[in-house]
Design a protein around this motif. Structure first.
Motif, PDB file in Angstrom:
ATOM      1  N   ASP A   1       0.602  -1.337  -0.251  1.00 34.02           N
ATOM      2  CA  ASP A   1       0.132  -0.227  -0.104  1.00 34.02           C
ATOM      3  C   ASP A   1       0.991   1.206   0.062  1.00 34.02           C
ATOM      4  O   ASP A   1       0.206   2.651   0.305  1.00 34.02           O
ATOM      5  N   GLU A   2       2.325   1.053  -0.199  1.00 34.60           N
ATOM      6  CA  GLU A   2       2.527   2.663  -0.054  1.00 34.60           C
ATOM      7  C   GLU A   2       3.008   2.621  -1.707  1.00 34.60           C
ATOM      8  O   GLU A   2       2.903   2.399  -2.475  1.00 34.60           O
ATOM      9  N   THR A   3       3.024   4.000  -1.909  1.00 38.27           N
ATOM     10  CA  THR A   3       2.967   4.899  -2.690  1.00 38.27           C
ATOM     11  C   THR A   3       4.564   5.184  -3.054  1.00 38.27           C
ATOM     12  O   THR A   3       4.460   5.915  -4.704  1.00 38.27           O
ATOM     13  N   SER A   4       5.223   5.376  -2.721  1.00 36.45           N
ATOM     14  CA  SER A   4       6.388   5.572  -3.128  1.00 36.45           C
ATOM     15  C   SER A   4       7.592   4.565  -2.347  1.00 36.45           C
ATOM     16  O   SER A   4       7.595   4.551  -0.960  1.00 36.45           O
ATOM     17  N   VAL A   5       8.643   5.258  -2.844  1.00 40.20           N
ATOM     18  CA  VAL A   5      10.015   4.572  -2.203  1.00 40.20           C
ATOM     19  C   VAL A   5      11.481   5.314  -1.832  1.00 40.20           C
ATOM     20  O   VAL A   5      10.764   6.276  -3.082  1.00 40.20           O
ATOM     21  N   PRO A   6      11.307   5.696  -0.729  1.00 35.51           N
ATOM     22  CA  PRO A   6      12.846   6.675  -0.812  1.00 35.51           C
ATOM     23  C   PRO A   6      14.279   6.374  -0.647  1.00 35.51           C
ATOM     24  O   PRO A   6      13.668   4.983  -0.578  1.00 35.51           O
ATOM     25  N   LEU A   7      14.444   6.690  -1.936  1.00 34.99           N
ATOM     26  CA  LEU A   7      16.025   6.586  -2.174  1.00 34.99           C
ATOM     27  C   LEU A   7      17.356   7.095  -1.873  1.00 34.99           C
ATOM     28  O   LEU A   7      17.023   8.611  -1.509  1.00 34.99           O
ATOM     29  N   ILE A   8      17.748   6.891  -1.338  1.00 35.76           N
ATOM     30  CA  ILE A   8      19.397   7.900  -1.054  1.00 35.76           C
ATOM     31  C   ILE A   8      20.480   7.238  -1.233  1.00 35.76           C
ATOM     32  O   ILE A   8      20.875   6.132  -1.851  1.00 35.76           O
ATOM     33  N   LEU A   9      21.168   8.154  -2.969  1.00 29.61           N
ATOM     34  CA  LEU A   9      22.594   7.593  -3.101  1.00 29.61           C
ATOM     35  C   LEU A   9      23.842   8.628  -2.334  1.00 29.61           C
ATOM     36  O   LEU A   9      23.540   9.992  -2.566  1.00 29.61           O
ATOM     37  N   ARG A  10      24.915   7.899  -2.089  1.00 25.94           N
ATOM     38  CA  ARG A  10      26.103   8.934  -1.986  1.00 25.94           C
ATOM     39  C   ARG A  10      27.352   9.070  -2.603  1.00 25.94           C
ATOM     40  O   ARG A  10      27.217   7.256  -2.702  1.00 25.94           O
ATOM     41  N   LEU A  11      27.914   9.600  -3.055  1.00 27.17           N
ATOM     42  CA  LEU A  11      28.762   9.546  -4.074  1.00 27.17           C
ATOM     43  C   LEU A  11      30.083  10.210  -4.025  1.00 27.17           C
ATOM     44  O   LEU A  11      29.792  11.159  -2.684  1.00 27.17           O
ATOM     45  N   GLN A  12      31.206   9.102  -3.702  1.00 28.36           N
ATOM     46  CA  GLN A  12      32.576   9.562  -3.771  1.00 28.36           C
ATOM     47  C   GLN A  12      33.591   9.467  -4.470  1.00 28.36           C
ATOM     48  O   GLN A  12      33.508   8.506  -5.099  1.00 28.36           O
ATOM     49  N   GLY A  13      34.779  10.946  -5.042  1.00 32.49           N
ATOM     50  CA  GLY A  13      35.504  10.489  -5.183  1.00 32.49           C
ATOM     51  C   GLY A  13      37.273  11.047  -5.291  1.00 32.49           C
ATOM     52  O   GLY A  13      37.263  11.890  -6.061  1.00 32.49           O
ATOM     53  N   ASN A  14      37.277  10.990  -3.663  1.00 33.44           N
ATOM     54  CA  ASN A  14      38.287  11.578  -3.300  1.00 33.44           C
ATOM     55  C   ASN A  14      39.055  10.893  -3.869  1.00 33.44           C
ATOM     56  O   ASN A  14      40.299  11.366  -4.021  1.00 33.44           O
ATOM     57  N   GLU A  15      39.135   9.684  -4.694  1.00 36.11           N
ATOM     58  CA  GLU A  15      40.885   9.388  -5.406  1.00 36.11           C
ATOM     59  C   GLU A  15      41.302  10.345  -7.152  1.00 36.11           C
ATOM     60  O   GLU A  15      41.905   9.795  -7.369  1.00 36.11           O
ATOM     61  N   LEU A  16      39.784  10.495  -7.401  1.00 42.16           N
ATOM     62  CA  LEU A  16      39.709  12.165  -8.532  1.00 42.16           C
ATOM     63  C   LEU A  16      41.117  12.921  -8.280  1.00 42.16           C
ATOM     64  O   LEU A  16      40.979  13.100  -7.205  1.00 42.16           O
ATOM     65  N   ASN A  17      42.000  13.479  -8.879  1.00 47.79           N
ATOM     66  CA  ASN A  17      42.790  14.357  -8.469  1.00 47.79           C
ATOM     67  C   ASN A  17      42.257  15.848  -9.541  1.00 47.79           C
ATOM     68  O   ASN A  17      40.721  16.041  -9.587  1.00 47.79           O
ATOM     69  N   ALA A  18      43.162  17.089  -8.852  1.00 46.55           N
ATOM     70  CA  ALA A  18      41.685  18.075  -9.146  1.00 46.55           C
ATOM     71  C   ALA A  18      41.812  18.708 -10.272  1.00 46.55           C
ATOM     72  O   ALA A  18      40.616  18.644 -10.360  1.00 46.55           O
ATOM     73  N   SER A  19      42.822  18.140 -11.774  1.00 44.70           N
ATOM     74  CA  SER A  19      41.624  18.192 -12.942  1.00 44.70           C
ATOM     75  C   SER A  19      40.704  17.506 -13.015  1.00 44.70           C
ATOM     76  O   SER A  19      39.699  17.836 -13.561  1.00 44.70           O
ATOM     77  N   GLU A  20      40.929  15.979 -12.679  1.00 39.05           N
ATOM     78  CA  GLU A  20      39.566  15.215 -13.458  1.00 39.05           C
ATOM     79  C   GLU A  20      37.899  15.431 -12.452  1.00 39.05           C
ATOM     80  O   GLU A  20      37.222  15.737 -13.168  1.00 39.05           O
ATOM     81  N   ARG A  21      38.471  16.739 -11.375  1.00 41.06           N
ATOM     82  CA  ARG A  21      37.017  17.022 -10.428  1.00 41.06           C
ATOM     83  C   ARG A  21      36.865  17.850 -11.428  1.00 41.06           C
ATOM     84  O   ARG A  21      35.530  18.033 -11.102  1.00 41.06           O
ATOM     85  N   GLU A  22      38.012  18.897 -11.788  1.00 43.80           N
ATOM     86  CA  GLU A  22      37.139  20.241 -12.697  1.00 43.80           C
ATOM     87  C   GLU A  22      36.432  19.873 -14.319  1.00 43.80           C
ATOM     88  O   GLU A  22      35.720  20.743 -14.666  1.00 43.80           O
TER      89      GLU A  22
END
Length: 532
Positions: free
Chosen positions: A244-265
């Motif tokens: 009987d639920e009309t919606s499902v909660p969704l939580i996404l967590r993203l991490q990019g600590n291994e990216l260098n400064a150029s890749e983040r830009e």
């Protein structure tokens, strides 16, 4: 017929609590009513006494599953067959002596209690929409064996029928359908990981997202694979979703600590899409046992009766009408090499695209300093969190060969299985040094579980339960099934009763009449001590 039997269960539905478990069992109880009456004849002034020697009385709980599809045809399977003999010992002599002229028959109730396996699938209808009776069904069957006895009368009718009175007769009771429904118990107290919109705790998934070309991208370039591999994704959805639920909660967590400064830009997350899919699988098992080892292996996973007790060796008691047409060859499987077919559809409304736009510029991994220069994230700046409430359609919006695309609970059975998946795709944009921007998607899927939960006891139903001098009286306005505790609160999974040894037994006190060697209980004492 002077002798008849009827099945009267305590309830025509049985609630199975918890996940399907091969080591658990549930009780299905009731009684079989054996009735005797005296037939009336035209030339007989007085009805004669009917006597019968009841030799055997059996009750059988049987479940069956049938699949009918345009691709694989018809497949029957006996899920279970549990028989109990209700007469233990000597035959029982039954007679309606003294009540021959009564309009009501003399009846005897023989109780039964059948352990129903906890792994059984629920009662449901599925398959070809033209075969409305196909699916999973359960029923009770009763059979009585008896011998008519002479009553000492000398009427012309008894003399005429005397050669037949000594013959053993077998009668059956009308079929008694039983509905099996599975419920999952609601957590007693919300945990710290529970969502505010779900009664079940959130499950954590560390996903291995796979990259794929965006459908709108035609450029030959792509995002460097080593860049996408540095993105860590953790997803959270509830352990279970109620029907009987009309919606499902969704939580996404993203991490990019291994990216260098150029890749983040250069890397951005622009949006993500979500879809909830229901996948129904229909299988041929019984007719494919001789040619498919995969089907045979799947049958052995379930505790179904052996092949010698399966159709066509032993036909189903209440088989579909199309079974005869397949047995005589008037209908055949159009694709003999196929042993399964599937039906899948989205649980979204047609107007819901499932697309969620990320606010801001999309540089979720870039952490700017006050001067505007990108710097490496600190240990406290771990995750970028995305939250969404995924809506689900309540009414079916599609119709195909299997009928309306109704939302079902997640379950697995030998012939029919239903599973649910949440598909998620993150849209990534990457700007190459030459200025070209390319798009790719990181996609992954999460398993979901659709369940039923028992209806809560309303205040009006609770108020109708009255306690009078230690005895509980249930009013008719309150169904007793709602006021009883869950099965798991009274019994262990193996069927043994739970005993609270922390409660001490009361001390023994001898009765007042214990000193005398004998005592009598007259009718006055009996009436005074009984509870009405």
């Amino acid at each position: 017929m002077p002798v008849s039997i009827d099945i009267v269960p305590f309830s025509d539905s049985l609630a199975l609590f918890g996940d399907a478990d091969f080591s658990s069992a549930f009780s299905l109880a009731g009684h079989v009513s054996v009735s005797i009456s005296s037939p009336s004849f035209m030339f007989q002034r007085r009805r004669s006494t009917t006597r019968a020697l009841l030799q055997s009385l059996t009750i059988t709980f049987e479940g069956q599953s049938e699949v009918i599809t345009p691709d694989i045809g018809y497949a029957p399977l006996r899920l279970c067959s549990i028989t109990r003999e209700l007469l233990n010992g000597e035959p029982v002599d039954l007679s309606n002596e003294g009540h021959e002229d009564s309009d009501k028959p003399c009846s005897w109730n023989v109780i039964f209690d059948i352990p129903v396996p906890g792994w059984l699938p629920t009662t449901s209808t599925y398959g070809d929409q033209g075969a409305v009776e196909a699916g999973t069904r359960y029923a009770l069957y009763a059979t009585a064996t008896f011998i008519y006895l002479e009553d000492g009368s000398s009427s012309i009718f008894s003399s005429f029928c005397s050669p037949f009175n000594g013959r053993t007769r077998t009668i059956t009771a009308p079929i008694c359908p039983i509905t099996l429904t599975r419920f999952i118990e609601v957590p007693s107290a919300p945990s710290s990981s529970s969502s505010s919109t779900s009664i079940f705790p959130m499950a954590l998934f560390i996903v291995d997202a796979q990259s794929g070309q965006d459908s709108t991208e035609t450029h030959a370039k792509a995002i460097p694979p080593e860049v996408l591999k540095k993105i860590r994704v953790v997803a959270s959805i509830p352990n279970a979703v109620t029907m009987d639920e009309t919606s499902v909660p969704l939580i996404l967590r993203l991490q990019g600590n291994e990216l260098n400064a150029s890749e983040r830009e250069r890397l951005r997350i622009t949006d993500f899409t979500v879809d909830v899919e229901q996948i129904e699988t229909y299988r041929l098992l019984t007719t494919c046992l001789s040619r498919s080892t995969t089907s045979l292996d799947r049958v052995t996973r379930f505790m179904v009766p052996p092949r010698a007790q399966q159709p066509p060796s032993v036909p189903l008691r209440n088989a579909h009408s199309l079974q005869t047409l397949y047995d005589v060859g008037l209908l055949i499987n159009p694709y003999p090499s196929r042993s399964s077919t599937t039906r899948s559809f989205s649980l979204f409304e047609p107007s819901n695209s499932g697309k969620y736009i990320i606010s801001g510029d999309g540089y979720v991994f870039a952490h700017d300093s006050p001067d505007g220069d990108a710097i490496s994230p600190s240990p406290s700046e771990n995750w970028y969190v995305l939250e969404a409430s995924v809506p689900l359609a309540q009414e079916p919006h599609r119709l195909d060969w299997a009928g309306p695309c109704n939302r079902r609970i997640s379950e697995s059975s030998p012939l029919f299985s239903v599973c649910h998946m949440m598909h998620i795709a993150l849209r990534c944009a990457y700007e190459h040094p030459d200025g070209d921007v390319v798009y790719e998607r990181l996609h992954f899927s999460l398993p979901m579980q659709n369940v039923r939960v028992p209806a809560p006891v309303t205040s009006s139903a609770a108020d109708s339960i009255l306690i009078i001098e230690g005895a509980m009286e249930l009013q008719k306005s309150a169904p007793y099934s709602q006021s009883l505790p869950a099965y798991s609160q009274l019994f262990h999974s193996n069927g043994e009763r739970k005993i609270d040894y922390s409660i001490p037994l009361p001390l023994y006190e001898p009765p007042p009449s214990a000193s005398s060697s004998s005592f009598t209980l007259d009718h006055d004492d009996d009436d005074r001590k009984s509870i009405s």
